[in-house]
Design a protein around this motif. Structure first.
Motif, PDB file in Angstrom:
ATOM      1  N   SER A 291       0.865  -1.183   0.000  1.00 39.61           N
ATOM      2  CA  SER A 291       0.000   0.000   0.000  1.00 39.61           C
ATOM      3  C   SER A 291       0.900   1.232   0.000  1.00 39.61           C
ATOM      4  CB  SER A 291      -0.883   0.001   1.244  1.00 39.61           C
ATOM      5  OG  SER A 291      -0.065   0.124   2.410  1.00 39.61           O
ATOM      6  N   GLU A 292       0.295   2.385  -0.217  1.00 39.30           N
ATOM      7  CA  GLU A 292       1.102   3.607  -0.182  1.00 39.30           C
ATOM      8  C   GLU A 292       1.723   3.794   1.196  1.00 39.30           C
ATOM      9  OE1 GLU A 292       1.017   8.244  -1.597  1.00 39.30           O
ATOM     10  OE2 GLU A 292      -0.890   7.182  -1.346  1.00 39.30           O
ATOM     11  N   GLU A 293       0.971   3.477   2.228  1.00 33.24           N
ATOM     12  CA  GLU A 293       1.491   3.603   3.592  1.00 33.24           C
ATOM     13  C   GLU A 293       2.697   2.690   3.795  1.00 33.24           C
ATOM     14  OE1 GLU A 293      -0.143   3.318   8.213  1.00 33.24           O
ATOM     15  OE2 GLU A 293      -1.202   2.246   6.616  1.00 33.24           O
ATOM     16  N   GLU A 294       2.602   1.458   3.314  1.00 32.28           N
ATOM     17  CA  GLU A 294       3.717   0.525   3.469  1.00 32.28           C
ATOM     18  C   GLU A 294       4.901   0.957   2.624  1.00 32.28           C
ATOM     19  OE1 GLU A 294       4.712  -4.251   3.613  1.00 32.28           O
ATOM     20  OE2 GLU A 294       2.779  -3.591   2.800  1.00 32.28           O
ATOM     21  N   PHE A 295       4.628   1.444   1.412  1.00 30.94           N
ATOM     22  CA  PHE A 295       5.703   1.942   0.544  1.00 30.94           C
ATOM     23  C   PHE A 295       6.477   3.058   1.243  1.00 30.94           C
ATOM     24  CE2 PHE A 295       6.967   5.358  -2.386  1.00 30.94           C
ATOM     25  CZ  PHE A 295       7.915   4.688  -3.155  1.00 30.94           C
ATOM     26  N   LEU A 296       5.751   4.013   1.824  1.00 31.94           N
ATOM     27  CA  LEU A 296       6.406   5.135   2.499  1.00 31.94           C
ATOM     28  C   LEU A 296       7.187   4.674   3.727  1.00 31.94           C
ATOM     29  CD1 LEU A 296       3.563   7.801   2.229  1.00 31.94           C
ATOM     30  CD2 LEU A 296       5.715   7.734   0.944  1.00 31.94           C
ATOM     31  N   ARG A 297       6.638   3.703   4.430  1.00 35.50           N
ATOM     32  CA  ARG A 297       7.326   3.202   5.628  1.00 35.50           C
ATOM     33  C   ARG A 297       8.605   2.465   5.247  1.00 35.50           C
ATOM     34  NH1 ARG A 297       7.227  -1.636   8.029  1.00 35.50           N
ATOM     35  NH2 ARG A 297       5.412  -2.363   6.849  1.00 35.50           N
ATOM     36  N   ARG A 298       8.521   1.613   4.250  1.00 38.90           N
ATOM     37  CA  ARG A 298       9.676   0.789   3.874  1.00 38.90           C
ATOM     38  C   ARG A 298      10.762   1.579   3.145  1.00 38.90           C
ATOM     39  NH1 ARG A 298       9.466  -4.906   3.687  1.00 38.90           N
ATOM     40  NH2 ARG A 298       7.538  -5.840   4.455  1.00 38.90           N
ATOM     41  N   THR A 299      10.380   2.687   2.559  1.00 39.20           N
ATOM     42  CA  THR A 299      11.368   3.476   1.806  1.00 39.20           C
ATOM     43  C   THR A 299      11.778   4.748   2.544  1.00 39.20           C
ATOM     44  OG1 THR A 299       9.634   4.631   0.570  1.00 39.20           O
ATOM     45  CG2 THR A 299      10.533   2.609  -0.407  1.00 39.20           C
ATOM     46  N   GLU A 300      11.413   4.858   3.810  1.00 41.05           N
ATOM     47  CA  GLU A 300      11.821   6.032   4.580  1.00 41.05           C
ATOM     48  C   GLU A 300      13.344   6.105   4.639  1.00 41.05           C
ATOM     49  OE1 GLU A 300      11.011   8.177   8.903  1.00 41.05           O
ATOM     50  OE2 GLU A 300      10.109   6.235   8.452  1.00 41.05           O
ATOM     51  N   GLY A 301      13.902   7.264   4.287  1.00 37.90           N
ATOM     52  CA  GLY A 301      15.355   7.415   4.270  1.00 37.90           C
ATOM     53  C   GLY A 301      16.023   6.781   3.067  1.00 37.90           C
ATOM     54  N   SER A 302      15.210   6.339   2.091  1.00 41.58           N
ATOM     55  CA  SER A 302      15.734   5.711   0.877  1.00 41.58           C
ATOM     56  C   SER A 302      15.539   6.646  -0.311  1.00 41.58           C
ATOM     57  CB  SER A 302      14.995   4.390   0.616  1.00 41.58           C
ATOM     58  OG  SER A 302      15.127   3.977  -0.726  1.00 41.58           O
ATOM     59  N   SER A 303      16.426   6.557  -1.291  1.00 41.11           N
ATOM     60  CA  SER A 303      16.266   7.381  -2.486  1.00 41.11           C
ATOM     61  C   SER A 303      15.038   6.966  -3.293  1.00 41.11           C
ATOM     62  CB  SER A 303      17.520   7.288  -3.358  1.00 41.11           C
ATOM     63  OG  SER A 303      17.783   5.946  -3.731  1.00 41.11           O
ATOM     64  N   ILE A 304      14.549   5.756  -3.078  1.00 44.79           N
ATOM     65  CA  ILE A 304      13.395   5.256  -3.829  1.00 44.79           C
ATOM     66  C   ILE A 304      12.139   6.053  -3.497  1.00 44.79           C
ATOM     67  CG2 ILE A 304      11.872   3.257  -4.140  1.00 44.79           C
ATOM     68  CD1 ILE A 304      14.285   1.473  -3.728  1.00 44.79           C
ATOM     69  N   ARG A 305      12.068   6.552  -2.293  1.00 45.70           N
ATOM     70  CA  ARG A 305      10.844   7.204  -1.837  1.00 45.70           C
ATOM     71  C   ARG A 305      10.444   8.378  -2.728  1.00 45.70           C
ATOM     72  NH1 ARG A 305       9.172   9.833   4.016  1.00 45.70           N
ATOM     73  NH2 ARG A 305       7.765   8.131   4.534  1.00 45.70           N
ATOM     74  N   ARG A 306      11.427   9.023  -3.325  1.00 39.09           N
ATOM     75  CA  ARG A 306      11.115  10.242  -4.066  1.00 39.09           C
ATOM     76  C   ARG A 306      10.313   9.992  -5.337  1.00 39.09           C
ATOM     77  NH1 ARG A 306      14.455  12.304  -8.164  1.00 39.09           N
ATOM     78  NH2 ARG A 306      16.156  10.943  -8.834  1.00 39.09           N
ATOM     79  N   ILE A 307      10.271   8.751  -5.845  1.00 37.65           N
ATOM     80  CA  ILE A 307       9.460   8.528  -7.049  1.00 37.65           C
ATOM     81  C   ILE A 307       7.974   8.419  -6.708  1.00 37.65           C
ATOM     82  CG2 ILE A 307      11.377   7.365  -8.220  1.00 37.65           C
ATOM     83  CD1 ILE A 307       9.744   4.728  -7.980  1.00 37.65           C
ATOM     84  N   GLY A 308       7.658   8.152  -5.436  1.00 32.85           N
ATOM     85  CA  GLY A 308       6.273   8.052  -5.019  1.00 32.85           C
ATOM     86  C   GLY A 308       5.652   6.700  -5.339  1.00 32.85           C
ATOM     87  N   HIS A 309       4.534   6.431  -4.691  1.00 33.67           N
ATOM     88  CA  HIS A 309       3.878   5.132  -4.821  1.00 33.67           C
ATOM     89  C   HIS A 309       3.323   4.909  -6.227  1.00 33.67           C
ATOM     90  CE1 HIS A 309       0.582   2.136  -3.638  1.00 33.67           C
ATOM     91  NE2 HIS A 309       1.724   1.537  -3.395  1.00 33.67           N
ATOM     92  N   GLU A 310       2.855   5.965  -6.874  1.00 35.03           N
ATOM     93  CA  GLU A 310       2.274   5.823  -8.212  1.00 35.03           C
ATOM     94  C   GLU A 310       3.298   5.282  -9.212  1.00 35.03           C
ATOM     95  OE1 GLU A 310      -0.498   8.616 -10.972  1.00 35.03           O
ATOM     96  OE2 GLU A 310       1.523   9.390 -10.580  1.00 35.03           O
TER      97      GLU A 310
END
Length: 368
Positions: A291-310
């Motif tokens: 989910s978007e919530e899980e994506f944000l949690r798992r990628t916190e502090g990661s460069s991946i987070r900046r692309i967003g869940h979409e």
């Protein structure tokens, strides 16, 4: 500024401090990059930067450090190895083998750990603080892929390595598996000696590129590059390029994996770049379920987070579609179908494409 300091001795001291801060190498470049301006302008004029409008919006400031940061007279360059500490021998073959497992999600090596921007920026700032403590008030600015800086040009001029045919910096002792960072300084330091090119007649990186984004030595059309398509590019991925992406969901390492010089790539001295759970060896179907919530949690502090869940879902949908054309898996189809009504038109489009019955395959990936 304190007067009377020995510039050459200061550089040696800075290099020692750099090693203490986990940098593999520190170099010094001058600020006259005018020789690089015609090549930069030609690249922009050809539109090879694609959606990366920021590449053009700063004009030639990239090649003019003293315009970007007034008062700059020297540029410190730094590189930091990022291969995870536990990387085994034969890692290149191991990573290439992932591409032959269509159901496995492949994330570029550099992005599996902590966001390198955070790691390098804080350490470059610590280095700048140490310099200031030695010379007094210091005009400076730290960069880590964060502003219009001709990073590769500066690295090449300061002896970090040479520009490989894939456009990345190559080092005889470290291959290309490292990050770059810079400190613009208002003190004059003696420049480091550049090193010569050691690619020779090798064209492995050009030949392996799945989308033929490397048009020739040092000529990259970013619009075709999988790293650009999966990270920088927003919206719809061109349909003709989707089959060539294979199972790569964030970035692409192919040109580095086949480079002979990367047999000398060094392991990181920091644990920051060790892979996070889920970012190496996971199944596409597992990551698509985040989910978007899980994506944000798992990628916190990661460069991946900046692309967003979409974009995350978009990329995985393409990879799952490619996997389906290798082996029709009802479970994959079922999970994809759950997103046919996703709020994002981009996600819906790529899911529909993935579920479509016909599509060309790329025989170079061994999936024919």
């Amino acid at each position: 500024m304190k007067s009377g300091f020995d510039a050459a001795q200061l550089v040696s001291q800075i290099q020692a401090w750099g090693r203490e801060l986990a940098f593999s190498q520190i170099g010094v470049a001058g600020v006259d990059l005018s020789a690089a301006e015609p090549g930069l302008q030609a690249w922009l004029d050809a539109g090879f930067h694609g959606d990366m409008a920021y590449m053009a919006s700063h004009g030639m400031k990239r090649a003019r450090p003293a315009e970007l940061v007034p008062g700059t007279v020297s540029v410190l360059t730094a590189r930091m190895d990022y291969l995870p500490q536990a990387t085994p021998e034969g890692w290149q073959a191991t990573e290439l083998a992932r591409l032959q497992r269509p159901g496995e999600a492949v994330v570029s090596l550099y992005a599996r750990g902590r966001d390198y921007h955070k790691v390098l920026r804080s350490r470059l700032q610590k280095l700048a603080d140490r310099i200031a403590s030695a010379v007094g008030p210091l005009g400076h600015r730290v960069f880590t892929d964060s502003a219009p800086v001709l990073e590769v040009e500066l690295a090449q001029r300061s002896g970090q390595g040479w520009r490989g045919k894939h456009t990345l910096v190559l080092n005889r002792e470290g291959g290309s598996m490292f990050f770059l960072g810079e400190i613009y300084l208002d003190i004059a330091l003696p420049p480091s000696e550049p090193v010569s090119d050691h690619c020779g007649a090798c064209t492995a990186c050009i030949k392996v590129c799945p989308t033929q984004a490397i048009l020739g030595p040092q000529r990259l059309d970013a619009r075709r590059c999988i790293s650009y398509l999966t990270i920088e590019h927003a919206g719809s991925i061109p349909e003709d390029l989707r089959p060539l992406i294979g199972n790569r969901i964030y970035g692409c390492d192919d040109c580095q994996l086949v480079c002979p010089w990367n047999k000398f790539a060094q392991r990181a001295s920091l644990a920051d770049f060790d892979p996070r759970e889920g970012l190496a060896g996971s199944a596409l179907i597992e990551l698509f379920a985040w989910s978007e919530e899980e994506f944000l949690r798992r990628t916190e502090g990661s460069s991946i987070r900046r692309i967003g869940h979409e974009r995350w879902l978009r990329n995985i949908a393409v990879a799952m579609g490619n996997a389906l054309r290798v082996a029709d898996d009802p479970a994959v189809r079922s999970v994809l179908s759950l997103h046919l009504q996703h709020p994002s038109a981009t996600v819906r489009e790529h899911v529909s494409w993935a579920l479509a019955p016909q599509r060309r395959r790329d025989p170079r990936q061994g999936w024919e």
